[in-house]
Design a protein around this motif. Structure first.
Motif, PDB file in Angstrom:
ATOM      1  N   LEU A   1       0.815  -1.217   0.000  1.00 30.03           N
ATOM      2  CA  LEU A   1       0.000   0.000   0.000  1.00 30.03           C
ATOM      3  C   LEU A   1       0.845   1.262   0.000  1.00 30.03           C
ATOM      4  N   LEU A   2       2.029   1.182   0.581  1.00 31.44           N
ATOM      5  CA  LEU A   2       2.917   2.344   0.624  1.00 31.44           C
ATOM      6  C   LEU A   2       3.760   2.491  -0.643  1.00 31.44           C
ATOM      7  N   GLY A   3       3.645   1.521  -1.552  1.00 26.99           N
ATOM      8  CA  GLY A   3       4.371   1.604  -2.813  1.00 26.99           C
ATOM      9  C   GLY A   3       5.817   1.184  -2.716  1.00 26.99           C
ATOM     10  N   GLU A   4       6.171   0.432  -1.698  1.00 27.22           N
ATOM     11  CA  GLU A   4       7.554  -0.030  -1.571  1.00 27.22           C
ATOM     12  C   GLU A   4       7.835  -1.132  -2.585  1.00 27.22           C
ATOM     13  N   ASP A   5       9.069  -1.604  -2.598  1.00 26.59           N
ATOM     14  CA  ASP A   5       9.524  -2.575  -3.594  1.00 26.59           C
ATOM     15  C   ASP A   5       9.027  -3.983  -3.255  1.00 26.59           C
ATOM     16  N   ILE A   6       7.750  -4.248  -3.552  1.00 30.03           N
ATOM     17  CA  ILE A   6       7.166  -5.577  -3.359  1.00 30.03           C
ATOM     18  C   ILE A   6       6.089  -5.762  -4.424  1.00 30.03           C
ATOM     19  N   THR A   7       6.073  -6.933  -5.025  1.00 25.52           N
ATOM     20  CA  THR A   7       5.107  -7.190  -6.092  1.00 25.52           C
ATOM     21  C   THR A   7       3.770  -7.630  -5.510  1.00 25.52           C
ATOM     22  N   GLN A   8       2.747  -7.529  -6.333  1.00 25.68           N
ATOM     23  CA  GLN A   8       1.422  -7.966  -5.917  1.00 25.68           C
ATOM     24  C   GLN A   8       1.405  -9.477  -5.674  1.00 25.68           C
ATOM     25  N   ALA A   9       2.184 -10.199  -6.439  1.00 22.83           N
ATOM     26  CA  ALA A   9       2.248 -11.655  -6.268  1.00 22.83           C
ATOM     27  C   ALA A   9       2.833 -12.013  -4.910  1.00 22.83           C
ATOM     28  N   GLU A  10       3.841 -11.278  -4.480  1.00 27.91           N
ATOM     29  CA  GLU A  10       4.435 -11.530  -3.166  1.00 27.91           C
ATOM     30  C   GLU A  10       3.445 -11.220  -2.049  1.00 27.91           C
ATOM     31  N   VAL A  11       2.693 -10.145  -2.196  1.00 32.29           N
ATOM     32  CA  VAL A  11       1.674  -9.792  -1.200  1.00 32.29           C
ATOM     33  C   VAL A  11       0.603 -10.870  -1.162  1.00 32.29           C
ATOM     34  N   PHE A  12       0.128 -11.275  -2.326  1.00 29.04           N
ATOM     35  CA  PHE A  12      -0.910 -12.298  -2.400  1.00 29.04           C
ATOM     36  C   PHE A  12      -0.437 -13.616  -1.799  1.00 29.04           C
ATOM     37  N   THR A  13       0.796 -14.004  -2.118  1.00 34.65           N
ATOM     38  CA  THR A  13       1.351 -15.252  -1.577  1.00 34.65           C
ATOM     39  C   THR A  13       1.456 -15.185  -0.062  1.00 34.65           C
ATOM     40  N   SER A  14       1.887 -14.061   0.438  1.00 35.48           N
ATOM     41  CA  SER A  14       2.013 -13.885   1.885  1.00 35.48           C
ATOM     42  C   SER A  14       0.652 -13.981   2.570  1.00 35.48           C
ATOM     43  N   VAL A  15      -0.348 -13.354   1.989  1.00 35.40           N
ATOM     44  CA  VAL A  15      -1.700 -13.399   2.564  1.00 35.40           C
ATOM     45  C   VAL A  15      -2.259 -14.814   2.512  1.00 35.40           C
ATOM     46  N   LYS A  16      -2.043 -15.516   1.419  1.00 40.02           N
ATOM     47  CA  LYS A  16      -2.557 -16.886   1.292  1.00 40.02           C
ATOM     48  C   LYS A  16      -1.864 -17.835   2.270  1.00 40.02           C
ATOM     49  N   LYS A  17      -0.567 -17.645   2.502  1.00 40.90           N
ATOM     50  CA  LYS A  17       0.144 -18.467   3.489  1.00 40.90           C
ATOM     51  C   LYS A  17      -0.441 -18.255   4.876  1.00 40.90           C
ATOM     52  N   ALA A  18      -0.680 -16.999   5.231  1.00 41.78           N
ATOM     53  CA  ALA A  18      -1.256 -16.698   6.542  1.00 41.78           C
ATOM     54  C   ALA A  18      -2.659 -17.281   6.656  1.00 41.78           C
ATOM     55  N   ASP A  19      -3.437 -17.193   5.592  1.00 42.17           N
ATOM     56  CA  ASP A  19      -4.791 -17.737   5.593  1.00 42.17           C
ATOM     57  C   ASP A  19      -4.770 -19.254   5.761  1.00 42.17           C
ATOM     58  N   LEU A  20      -3.879 -19.904   5.045  1.00 44.63           N
ATOM     59  CA  LEU A  20      -3.774 -21.361   5.142  1.00 44.63           C
ATOM     60  C   LEU A  20      -3.328 -21.799   6.536  1.00 44.63           C
ATOM     61  N   ALA A  21      -2.390 -21.067   7.121  1.00 44.81           N
ATOM     62  CA  ALA A  21      -1.929 -21.391   8.477  1.00 44.81           C
ATOM     63  C   ALA A  21      -3.063 -21.222   9.482  1.00 44.81           C
ATOM     64  N   LEU A  22      -3.847 -20.153   9.333  1.00 40.16           N
ATOM     65  CA  LEU A  22      -4.981 -19.937  10.237  1.00 40.16           C
ATOM     66  C   LEU A  22      -6.016 -21.036  10.085  1.00 40.16           C
ATOM     67  N   ARG A  23      -6.317 -21.406   8.850  1.00 35.46           N
ATOM     68  CA  ARG A  23      -7.289 -22.490   8.623  1.00 35.46           C
ATOM     69  C   ARG A  23      -6.803 -23.810   9.234  1.00 35.46           C
ATOM     70  N   MET A  24      -5.506 -24.069   9.125  1.00 40.33           N
ATOM     71  CA  MET A  24      -4.941 -25.289   9.707  1.00 40.33           C
ATOM     72  C   MET A  24      -5.078 -25.278  11.221  1.00 40.33           C
ATOM     73  N   MET A  25      -4.790 -24.135  11.835  1.00 42.65           N
ATOM     74  CA  MET A  25      -4.914 -24.031  13.289  1.00 42.65           C
ATOM     75  C   MET A  25      -6.365 -24.211  13.734  1.00 42.65           C
ATOM     76  N   VAL A  26      -7.304 -23.670  12.971  1.00 46.61           N
ATOM     77  CA  VAL A  26      -8.724 -23.844  13.306  1.00 46.61           C
ATOM     78  C   VAL A  26      -9.110 -25.315  13.206  1.00 46.61           C
ATOM     79  N   GLN A  27      -8.632 -25.999  12.182  1.00 45.01           N
ATOM     80  CA  GLN A  27      -8.940 -27.421  12.041  1.00 45.01           C
ATOM     81  C   GLN A  27      -8.302 -28.241  13.155  1.00 45.01           C
ATOM     82  N   MET A  28      -7.082 -27.872  13.549  1.00 47.29           N
ATOM     83  CA  MET A  28      -6.440 -28.574  14.662  1.00 47.29           C
ATOM     84  C   MET A  28      -7.241 -28.373  15.944  1.00 47.29           C
ATOM     85  N   ARG A  29      -7.703 -27.145  16.161  1.00 49.25           N
ATOM     86  CA  ARG A  29      -8.537 -26.866  17.334  1.00 49.25           C
ATOM     87  C   ARG A  29      -9.817 -27.692  17.292  1.00 49.25           C
TER      88      ARG A  29
END
Length: 104
Positions: free
Chosen positions: A61-89
Motif C-alpha cells: 500500500l505504501l508503494g515499496e519494492d514488493i510485487t502484488q504476487a508476493e503480497v498475495f502469496t504472503s496473505v494466502k500463506k497466513a490464511d492457510l496457516a490460520l485455517r490449519m490451526m482452526v482445524q487442529m482446534r
C-alpha cells in the motif's frame, strides 16, 4: 492380548515408529518435542505468518519494492496457516468431547 498400539507405524514410511512412542509402545518424553511444544510452535508459526502478511500488505500500500504476487502469496500463506490451526482446534475439541463421553 497383544499390544495393538505398538503395531501402529508410519503408513507412508514402513518401519518408522510413531513420534513419541518407543519400542515398548510407551510414551518416550525424552525422544522429541512434546505435543504441547508442537502446538505452541505451530501457533507461533501461524502468528508469524500473519505478521509477515500484514507487513507485506502495508509495504504494498505504501508503494515499496514488493510485487502484488508476493503480497498475495504472503496473505494466502497466513490464511492457510490460520485455517490449519482452526482445524487442529476442531479436532482437539472433538477428541476431548469423545473422551468426555467415555464411561469408566
Amino acid at each position: 492380548m497383544t499390544n495393538s498400539i505398538g503395531n501402529i507405524g508410519n503408513t507412508f514410511v514402513p518401519g518408522i515408529p510413531p513420534v513419541g512412542i518407543n519400542e515398548a509402545g510407551t510414551a518416550n518424553p525424552s525422544g522429541g518435542p512434546s505435543f504441547k511444544e508442537l502446538m505452541l510452535d505451530s501457533l507461533n508459526n501461524a502468528n508469524q505468518l500473519q505478521l509477515d502478511s500484514q507487513q507485506a500488505v502495508e509495504k504494498g500500500l505504501l508503494g515499496e519494492d514488493i510485487t502484488q504476487a508476493e503480497v498475495f502469496t504472503s496473505v494466502k500463506k497466513a490464511d492457510l496457516a490460520l485455517r490449519m490451526m482452526v482445524q487442529m482446534r476442531n479436532k482437539l475439541l472433538e477428541a476431548y468431547n469423545e473422551v468426555q463421553k467415555m464411561q469408566l
